[in-house]
Design an enzyme around this catalytic site. Structure first.
Site, PDB file in Angstrom:
ATOM      1  CE  LYS A   1      -3.587  -2.257   2.734  1.00  0.00           C
ATOM      2  NZ  LYS A   1      -4.239  -2.328   4.040  1.00  0.00           N
ATOM      3  N   GLY A   2       2.116   1.095   0.325  1.00  0.00           N
ATOM      4  CA  GLY A   2       2.986   2.242   0.545  1.00  0.00           C
ATOM      5  C   GLY A   2       3.181   3.179  -0.628  1.00  0.00           C
TER       6      GLY A   2
ATOM      7  CD  GLU B   1       8.674  -1.413  -3.628  1.00  0.00           C
ATOM      8  OE1 GLU B   1       7.928  -0.751  -2.886  1.00  0.00           O
ATOM      9  OE2 GLU B   1       9.033  -2.561  -3.356  1.00  0.00           O
ATOM     10  CG  ASP B   2       6.861   2.079  -0.064  1.00  0.00           C
ATOM     11  OD1 ASP B   2       7.588   1.159  -0.508  1.00  0.00           O
ATOM     12  OD2 ASP B   2       6.149   1.925   0.943  1.00  0.00           O
TER      13      ASP B   2
ATOM     14  CG  ASP C   1      14.464  -1.815   3.496  1.00  0.00           C
ATOM     15  OD1 ASP C   1      14.210  -2.850   2.848  1.00  0.00           O
ATOM     16  OD2 ASP C   1      13.852  -1.512   4.523  1.00  0.00           O
TER      17      ASP C   1
ATOM     18  CE  LYS D   1      15.497   2.940   5.513  1.00  0.00           C
ATOM     19  NZ  LYS D   1      14.739   2.422   6.692  1.00  0.00           N
TER      20      LYS D   1
ATOM     21  CG  PHE E   1      10.588   2.386  10.412  1.00  0.00           C
ATOM     22  CD1 PHE E   1      10.764   1.158   9.802  1.00  0.00           C
ATOM     23  CD2 PHE E   1       9.301   2.908  10.493  1.00  0.00           C
ATOM     24  CE1 PHE E   1       9.683   0.458   9.280  1.00  0.00           C
ATOM     25  CE2 PHE E   1       8.211   2.211   9.982  1.00  0.00           C
ATOM     26  CZ  PHE E   1       8.408   0.985   9.373  1.00  0.00           C
ATOM     27  CB  VAL E   2      10.904   7.307   6.771  1.00  0.00           C
ATOM     28  CG1 VAL E   2      12.271   7.890   7.093  1.00  0.00           C
ATOM     29  CG2 VAL E   2      10.991   6.361   5.585  1.00  0.00           C
TER      30      VAL E   2
ATOM     31  CG  ASP F   1       2.180   1.096   7.052  1.00  0.00           C
ATOM     32  OD1 ASP F   1       1.559   0.295   7.770  1.00  0.00           O
ATOM     33  OD2 ASP F   1       2.993   0.719   6.180  1.00  0.00           O
TER      34      ASP F   1
ATOM     35  NE  ARG G   1      -0.790   2.263   4.677  1.00  0.00           N
ATOM     36  CZ  ARG G   1       0.197   1.477   4.269  1.00  0.00           C
ATOM     37  NH1 ARG G   1       1.140   1.970   3.496  1.00  0.00           N
ATOM     38  NH2 ARG G   1       0.258   0.226   4.640  1.00  0.00           N
TER      39      ARG G   1
END
Length: 180
Positions: free
Chosen positions: A42-43, A98-99, A102, A130, A151-152, A158, A164
């Site tokens: 969902k990101g 993609e959001d 990492d 990342k 962690f963002v 989220d 979000r």
């Protein structure tokens, strides 16, 4: 700022400007073609919506969902497909949106999966990279921002389903169990 968010990492204005730049580059790169943007749920929803509006040329979209986090701030390392595409991509110019990338495990899984469907081309666009957490090499064609190992949340990203809706990217305070 909402409880749990330590600070703003990337303000809303910077996100808007960078997404617009990426959209213009995608438009130039796909000038005679109609790319199929595949948003990773969902990101990537907020990023995908803004990105599509800044391409200013014909494009299509579909969604795919994978999970590797659950309710943790660290990836489990196990990638699970939870929603597949609704249309075939054979012979199409596909752009994965993609959001964040990492470890690279989720993206590598997606690329392998989508390549088996024989798209004409397959590229990757990520809002956040990342690199310090990379475990699997991946190729990124469009990158919004490189960020440190924090962690963002916000702008679609989220933690346990929350945050979000923030218009910026903020750094989430570590849970009590992870504090020194």
């Amino acid at each position: 700022m909402p409880p749990g968010v330590q600070r703003v990492l990337i303000p809303a204005e910077d996100l808007t400007a960078r997404v617009r730049e990426i959209g213009h580059q995608i438009r130039a790169d796909y000038s005679e073609r109609t790319p199929m943007l595949i948003g990773v749920l969902k990101g990537a929803v907020v990023f995908l919506a803004d990105l599509m509006r800044s391409i200013d040329a014909p494009c299509e979209c579909d969604f795919i969902a994978v999970s590797s986090y659950g309710a943790s701030t660290r990836s489990s390392g196990i990638v699970e497909l939870t929603k597949d595409l609704s249309v075939p991509i054979e012979g199409r110019d596909v752009l994965i949106v993609e959001d964040i990338v990492d470890t690279g495990r989720t993206l590598a899984y997606l690329v392998r999966n989508l390549e088996t469907r024989q798209p004409r081309s397959l590229r990757v666009c990520t809002l956040l990279d990342k690199t310090s957490r990379r475990e699997v090499p991946v190729s990124l064609d469009y990158v919004g921002f490189s960020i440190p190992d924090e962690f963002v949340v916000g702008y679609g990203l989220d933690f346990a389903g929350l945050y979000r809706n923030l218009p910026y990217l903020g750094v989430l305070a570590p849970p009590e169990s992870e504090r020194a």
